[in-house]
Design a protein around this motif. Structure first.
Motif, PDB file in Angstrom:
ATOM      1  N   VAL A 694       0.855  -1.197   0.000  1.00 13.84           N
ATOM      2  CA  VAL A 694       0.000   0.000   0.000  1.00 13.84           C
ATOM      3  C   VAL A 694       0.888   1.243   0.000  1.00 13.84           C
ATOM      4  CG1 VAL A 694      -1.820   1.241   1.199  1.00 13.84           C
ATOM      5  CG2 VAL A 694      -1.813  -1.264   1.213  1.00 13.84           C
ATOM      6  N   ILE A 778      -4.778   4.538  -5.926  1.00  9.16           N
ATOM      7  CA  ILE A 778      -5.693   3.432  -6.256  1.00  9.16           C
ATOM      8  C   ILE A 778      -5.311   2.841  -7.612  1.00  9.16           C
ATOM      9  CG2 ILE A 778      -8.093   2.904  -6.870  1.00  9.16           C
ATOM     10  CD1 ILE A 778      -7.600   3.202  -3.848  1.00  9.16           C
ATOM     11  N   ALA A 781      -2.184   0.834  -7.242  1.00 12.91           N
ATOM     12  CA  ALA A 781      -2.415  -0.465  -6.601  1.00 12.91           C
ATOM     13  C   ALA A 781      -3.004  -1.456  -7.602  1.00 12.91           C
ATOM     14  CB  ALA A 781      -3.340  -0.302  -5.394  1.00 12.91           C
ATOM     15  N   VAL A 782      -3.906  -0.981  -8.434  1.00 14.25           N
ATOM     16  CA  VAL A 782      -4.465  -1.866  -9.470  1.00 14.25           C
ATOM     17  C   VAL A 782      -3.344  -2.355 -10.383  1.00 14.25           C
ATOM     18  CG1 VAL A 782      -5.930  -1.924 -11.525  1.00 14.25           C
ATOM     19  CG2 VAL A 782      -6.800  -0.907  -9.395  1.00 14.25           C
ATOM     20  N   ASN A 785      -1.182  -5.032  -9.097  1.00 15.30           N
ATOM     21  CA  ASN A 785      -1.837  -6.333  -8.944  1.00 15.30           C
ATOM     22  C   ASN A 785      -2.270  -6.962 -10.258  1.00 15.30           C
ATOM     23  OD1 ASN A 785      -2.306  -7.278  -5.975  1.00 15.30           O
ATOM     24  ND2 ASN A 785      -2.427  -5.044  -5.946  1.00 15.30           N
TER      25      ASN A 785
ATOM     26  N   MET B 237     -11.781  -2.380  -7.872  1.00 13.84           N
ATOM     27  CA  MET B 237     -10.372  -2.601  -8.210  1.00 13.84           C
ATOM     28  C   MET B 237     -10.157  -4.051  -8.673  1.00 13.84           C
ATOM     29  SD  MET B 237      -8.748  -0.500  -4.979  1.00 13.84           S
ATOM     30  CE  MET B 237      -6.995  -0.595  -5.376  1.00 13.84           C
ATOM     31  N   VAL B 241      -8.604  -5.261 -12.263  1.00 20.07           N
ATOM     32  CA  VAL B 241      -7.542  -6.252 -12.462  1.00 20.07           C
ATOM     33  C   VAL B 241      -8.027  -7.311 -13.447  1.00 20.07           C
ATOM     34  CG1 VAL B 241      -6.311  -8.148 -11.330  1.00 20.07           C
ATOM     35  CG2 VAL B 241      -6.327  -5.881 -10.280  1.00 20.07           C
ATOM     36  N   TYR B 264      -8.163 -13.662  -7.536  1.00 16.27           N
ATOM     37  CA  TYR B 264      -8.460 -12.339  -6.988  1.00 16.27           C
ATOM     38  C   TYR B 264      -9.939 -12.230  -6.606  1.00 16.27           C
ATOM     39  CZ  TYR B 264      -3.987 -10.037  -7.224  1.00 16.27           C
ATOM     40  OH  TYR B 264      -2.692  -9.682  -6.953  1.00 16.27           O
TER      41      TYR B 264
END
Lengths: 793, 469
Positions: A694, A778, A781-782, A785, B237, B241, B264
């Protein structure tokens, strides 16, 4: 069920098959020396890999895929060789000029970096079952990090693999072994040590012996020895007797199996060369610099029987002058039980109070001018500054008398006058000595105390049978020239051992392709996987030996091949056709190991602190993990500052509960050379929610804010930095929409934006709007991932 | 160069595989996961209540009048001489017998012997199958627990729960298949540590390792979204992804990309299902009360027993409860009673609760330690702080539920409670029996690793028919 099938299933099959197996064992490919194979097409060395791979593909009617796009290739090779992503500048430069010369230059730059050594150290730590604690009950901390630092430096300076082998297995036995060579032998001491209450020390020692034998079997022979601990190996040519013969090389250390403090002997105190030099300099200076008080040389009486009232001894016969006892240094005294008397005359020109600092063995008494000033009775070894006393010196000569007790072991004493300058030197010296690590290392028992190694019935430490001497399995023919570890180490990398080079190049291949040419890197025996490209494996093995066991050259050879540089873009059908990519018709894409994911996130956030080496650090970890595992005995105290941002290599590894934000990691209980890659929802929770990720995402947002002025520019910068390619319109669209959405949410609830930006210790940039920054975080972070960023392309 | 050998083996495996030998060899090399279960299972799930530290069989289950009658006399050399004990008493030359510190009575229609330290267990005796002839090979805790859970005394082999996860697969989409729950006695009387290999998957893929639920905070690490990200935003989110992964998958056809998206989505579901799991508000007071006063204290044995039931009914296949605190080298007279008080009601309540919900029929329940305790005293026989040392040669466990012969006692120890006298059950036999109840032939359930086919039971173990209902 047919009886034979039943027999096979119960394991009794091996009796049935044993005859056939024995005949096959001797001719098993891995037990014959690697051959100098003529490649299918004559070409330069890197192209040879492609010739072998291409020939195998041709048989399947396939060919190598085209090269990866420049960004993809640079990200791949940078991650593979250094464990870190390429910088935005490096990506931009390579995209401007994606030439062969630029690629080769990039490879050389990566190989020369310390990050390369840190990355390549990781599989070694798994093989070495490295941890910062002993394991088991109490799980005491040990100082093996100094060994880890040695390893990184050895990989950085590219110590050839055969030398590396010698150092790790027998550095202590090399002629006039340096501190670093002795330190290197800690490889063999990295295993777990069971100091549980009620534990029989010899049982622990024998477990360590097994661990060492099997580790060497895995790393240098690619053989699984464990079965042969209890009985003859069922399908590889290792008898139980031969197992114990190999173990015999490791049996001659002074290790007893006792100890539960992380310092099970033999150990050494290790200081890195620069600090060691400085310490020597300080000691010399302390010894050479005269102090204000004129002191005669010491005179010594004894060691002798301790007397209750020693002052009359001043008049006795037998005092001898000892000129070499310099001040400020600990001096050894003989290990005779009794007392040693030391005296000297201190001359001053006027009355003065002189503070002195003392150290002694088990007891100490001090008289000045016949007056008893100090009397200590304590069990200890001599060290600086254990006691202090002030002498009231009168004008003229003063008589100082010391009595040093020794109740056993080597005695010693220390004396110094305490003035400010000398105190500063002493403090610096003490600080240096505190930095020294206590490292578990190997040593060698003197000839008269050698152990007799026996075959242990079913591996039970207390059921010794036939005596065995050191030796290697007979399938390898002539064994080592000598019966110590050094002889074994030299034999392991000699032409007599057909396995070391094959096993080593296979591991290198696995590191770079995620899959070895032999998929059982720990088992080259008759039941291991056969090599997918047997000629290539042999060619690489011979090439590696010819190169002088040059690991960097081997890595360079592989990453400059067209096989390595292929694109991973292929149809779903192509992936389905060869799901494990055995035949290498595409790039070897795969999820990155978890330790590397964290390092990547730190680097992308611009948080990474690239300091090399030192004691392990304690970065973010959820509360209570160590406490729960140790019933509150050991608290996890998180570090602050740069320790939060060091590479995962330096994260404290508690053997009973490893770092919680890593997954698919070998648990460091035993030697592991296989890679594990699974796909669990728990992994997603780590990369979404661990404080480190984070914080990295919001730090990325801060960098992006500085790098662009519009949302599109900033998001494109984030994507490009993380993937080394520009986003497609569709990708950008997904991210822009999320950014808009997050802005709306955070504008409505600005306290949530502030909350997100408060995760982690790094302060948010002062000049940015919290809402803007949080929305961008945000998006970051996307990106972190997506499967693409989680994967090596 | 000689690869002929390999080619012939490959031919056997991949191409030919003709003939008996080929089939047999292929089975040996590949393992039989796809055939599991081999036959109709009696149980689908397991809860194993591991009593770390080793409960004293001679004080809790195995009534030995001889020890009482001859208290203080040396245990005969013919029994104890030359036997291995831990170093706590290994050097002790005097080994005076110590009678049970508790009173025994017979309970239920089955007349099972249980001491008065365990009244709740005694009350459900007719549902239980006591095995009084357990024995093991290890005398120290960590090796013995490792042996019990993995079939090998050295760390590194898969645990029973991992084997079952690997062989039988999952029954829940949003909760782990294999969960470990740990607790310890409140007095922290002994330093038994729970090593993570106690729920490790060894050489099996790490997806099969047990998920250790924590005793404080969230049961699963990293479950909470960071502050500033709510469920709706996180859901969006996860969607992003997925969308970005789909775009990439169109270019790079790697099926792992699709699998990643699924994981996920599963993680997102888990973030809701785990808190639901831990929300006890819908539990009736009577149920909560049956687990005893500690039931609301997170990380207590009672809480973990209740959590086990909630996990099992939601589809977790294997719950491994571990409770440390049974290692009464000293203070047996005081500590054993405390241990029993903390664990007796919750253990029994779990069995009854499972039965009430109709889950006991296909849930196997196992209760027991890694070994027993010496019939002779550790320390002075009259001392207040006397205790008992580790004892691997005979001890007692109990089973209940799916496929177990309820209301029985199996096996016997000798008159001192020292050695097995009748129908010995080795740890490997117990493991073979547990697998059998789950429909698995322990000899055929293998995994190829490092050139060898590994089994939970190594090359040993026999199904104990006398335990089967």
């Amino acid at each position: 069920m047919p009886s034979l099938v039943r027999a096979c299933r119960t394991g009794a099959a091996w009796l049935v098959l044993a005859g056939a197996a024995a005949a096959q064992q001797a001719s098993h490919w891995a037990f014959t020396p690697p051959q100098r194979v003529v490649p299918p097409a004559q070409a330069g060395s890197a192209d040879t890999i492609d010739a072998f791979v291409g020939a195998a593909l041709a048989k399947r009617g396939q060919r190598l895929a085209p090269p990866a796009a420049p960004g993809e290739l640079l990200r791949r090779v940078t991650l593979d060789l250094t464990g870190l992503p390429p910088t935005p500048e490096a990506i931009a430069a390579f995209e401007r000029e994606p030439s062969e010369a630029a690629y080769l230059a990039a490879v050389d730059r990566l190989l020369a970096s310390h990050a390369y050594a840190e990355r390549m150290a990781w599989p070694w730590l798994q093989a070495a079952r490295y941890a910062d604690t002993d394991g088991y009950q109490n799980d005491p901390t040990r100082g093996m990090w100094a060994w880890r630092d040695w390893l990184v430096e050895a990989l950085h300076t590219n110590l050839p693999f055969d030398r590396l082998t010698e150092w790790m297995l027998a550095g202590d036995l090399l002629p006039e072994a340096s501190d670093e060579q002795r330190l290197a032998s800690g490889f063999l001491r990295n295993g777990a040590h069971n100091g549980e209450g009620g534990r029989i020390a010899e049982e622990t020692r024998v477990e360590s012996l097994f661990d060492r034998t099997e580790t060497v079997g895995t790393v240098w022979l690619g053989l699984t020895m464990e079965c042969a601990r209890c009985h003859d190996h069922k399908h590889d040519p290792i008898s139980q007797r031969e197992y114990y013969a190999l173990a015999a090389y490791f049996d001659q250390t002074s290790e007893t199996g006792a100890g539960n403090d992380g310092r099970a002997r033999p150990t050494m105190r290790y200081l890195p060369p620069a600090q060691k030099l400085r310490a020597a300099e300080l000691r010399e200076r302390l010894a050479a610099t005269p102090s204000s008080v004129k002191a005669s040389a010491w005179r010594q009486l004894g060691p002798q029987r301790k007397v209750a009232e020693p002052l009359p001894l001043l008049a006795a016969e037998g005092w001898r002058t000892v000129a070499e006892y310099a001040d400020g240094v600990v001096h050894a005294l003989p290990d005779t039980v009794g007392a040693t008397y030391l005296r000297r005359t201190l001359t001053v020109e006027r009355d003065v109070a002189l503070p002195i600092s003392l150290g002694s063995d088990d007891g100490l008494r001090v008289w000045c001018n016949g007056e008893l000033l100090l009397s200590r009775d304590v069990r200890r070894g001599a060290a600086p500054d254990q006691d202090a006393v002030t002498l009231a010196l009168r004008t003229g000569d003063n008589e100082l008398l010391l009595e040093i007790d020794n109740t056993g072991g080597i005695g010693g004493f220390y004396f110094d006058q305490r003035d400010a300058e000398r105190q500063a030197w002493r403090d610096e010296l003490a600080a240096l000595e505190r930095q020294a690590a206590t490292v578990l290392v190997m040593d060698s028992l003197p000839v008269d105390r050698r152990r007799t190694t026996r075959v242990l019935d079913r591996g039970a430490y207390d059921r010794g049978g036939a005596v065995v001497g050191p030796g290697v399995p007979t399938v390898f023919g002539a064994g080592p020239q000598g019966d110590d570890r050094l002889a074994l180490a030299r034999w392991l990398t000699s032409p007599a051992n057909p396995l070391a080079a094959r096993v080593a190049v296979n591991r290198a291949w696995q590191t770079l392709f995620g899959r070895g040419l032999v998929t059982t890197p720990d088992d080259f025996g008759t039941h291991g996987a056969p090599p997918s490209h047997p000629e290539l494996l042999d060619w690489l093995a011979v090439w590696f030996v010819d190169s002088g066991w040059d690991a960097k050259a081997l890595h360079r050879l592989i990453v400059t091949s067209a096989t390595y540089r292929q694109t991973a873009s292929a149809s779903a059908e192509a992936y389905a056709d060869d799901p494990d990519n055995v035949w290498l018709a595409r790039g070897a894409r795969r999820r990155l190991p978890s330790w590397l994911l964290r390092d990547q996130a730190l680097a992308l956030g611009g948080l990474l602190v690239q300091r090399v080496g030192g004691p392990p650090v304690r970065p973010y970890q959820p509360d209570g993990v160590w406490e729960e595992a140790t019933f509150g005995q050991i608290r996890y105290v998180r570090d602050d500052g740069e320790a939060l941002y060091r590479r995962s290599l330096y994260t404290f590894w508690r053997r009973i509960v490893g770092p919680t934000n890593l997954f698919d990691e070998a648990p460091r209980q035993a030697c592991t050379v296989r890679e594990s890659r699974t796909n669990s929802p728990l992994h997603a929770l780590v990369t979404w929610n661990d404080e480190a990720y984070v914080e990295a995402a919001r730090a990325m947002a801060g960098r992006a804010t500085a790098a662009g002025t519009t949302s599109t520019e900033r998001i494109a910068w984030l994507w490009r930095t993380a993937t080394a390619r520009p986003p497609t319109a569709a990708e950008l669209d997904v991210l822009l929409r999320r950014h808009e959405d997050a802005l709306v949410r955070y504008r409505a609830n600005p306290e949530r934006a502030a909350a997100l930006l408060s995760v982690g210790a790094a302060p948010p940039p002062a000049d940015s709007s919290a809402v803007e920054l949080a929305a961008l975080a945000i998006v970051a972070a996307v990106i972190l991932n997506t499967d693409e960023v989680l994967s090596r392309p | 160069m000689n690869f002929g050998n390999e080619i012939s083996r490959r031919a056997l495996l991949v191409g030919g595989g003709q003939g008996l030998l080929g089939i047999a060899l292929r089975n040996l090399l590949a393992g039989d996961r796809n055939e599991v279960p081999h036959f109709a299972p009696r149980a689908k799930r397991v809860v194993w209540m591991v009593q770390n530290g080793a409960p004293s069989h001679v004080d809790l289950f195995d009534d030995k009048p001889t020890l009482r009658g001859r208290q203080g006399e040396q245990i005969p050399d013919s029994v104890a001489a030359g036997r291995r004990f831990s170093t706590m008493t290994g050097g002790q030359t005097a080994r005076p017998m110590l009678g049970s510190i508790a009173k025994f009575a017979r309970h239920g229609a089955s007349g099972a012997t249980v001491s008065d330290l365990l009244p709740h267990t005694a009350a459900i005796a007719d549902r239980l199958c006591f095995v009084k002839s357990m024995h093991t090979t290890q005398v120290n805790h960590a090796p013995a627990i490792t042996f019990l859970l993995t079939g090998s005394e050295r760390p590194g082999r898969p645990t029973l729960g991992s084997w079952l996860s690997y062989g039988l697969g999952r029954m829940s989409d949003d909760l782990p298949t294999y969960v470990a729950l740990t607790s310890r006695d409140r007095e922290a009387s002994c330093g038994q540590i729970f090593y993570d290999w106690y729920w490790g998957s060894g050489f099996l893929p790490s997806a099969h390792q047990g998920v250790k639920f924590r005793g404080e905070g969230d049961p699963v690490l990293y479950l909470q979204d960071p502050s500033g990200i709510d469920r709706a935003l996180r859901g969006a989110m996860v969607g992003d992804v997925g969308a970005l992964n789909a775009l990439r998958h169109a270019v790079v056809g790697d099926p792992e990309i699709v699998a990643r998206t699924q994981r996920y989505e599963l993680a997102y579901a888990m973030q809701a299902s785990v808190p639901e799991l831990c929300d006890l508000s819908a539990e009736p007071d009577s149920v909560l009360a049956s687990y005893g006063p500690d039931v609301r204290r997170k990380g207590s044995y009672a809480y973990n027993c209740l959590m086990a039931r909630r996990l099992l009914e939601r589809g977790t296949r294997f719950v491994q409860i571990m409770h440390a605190g049974w290692d009464q080298h000293r203070n047996l007279d005081t500590q054993l009673a405390i241990q029993c008080r903390d664990t007796d009601a919750p253990s029994a309540a779990l069995v009854l609760d499972l039965a009430r919900r109709g889950l006991l029929d296909d849930t196997l329940v196992v209760w027991g330690g890694e070994f027993g305790r010496t019939p002779f005293v550790q320390g002075e026989i009259d001392a207040k702080n006397r205790g008992r040392d580790h004892h691997p040669y005979a001890f007692t466990i109990w089973l209940a539920g799916g496929g177990v012969r309820a209301g029985t006692t199996y096996g016997e120890s000798d008159e001192f409670g020292f050695d097995v006298a009748k129908d010995g059950v080795h740890v490997h036999d117990l493991q073979a029996t547990v697998l059998h109840l789950l429909g698995i032939d322990h000899e055929r359930f293998t995994y190829a690793f490092q050139g060898r086919n590994y089994r939970l039971t190594d090359v040993h173990g026999n199904v104990v028919r006398g335990l089967l209902g």
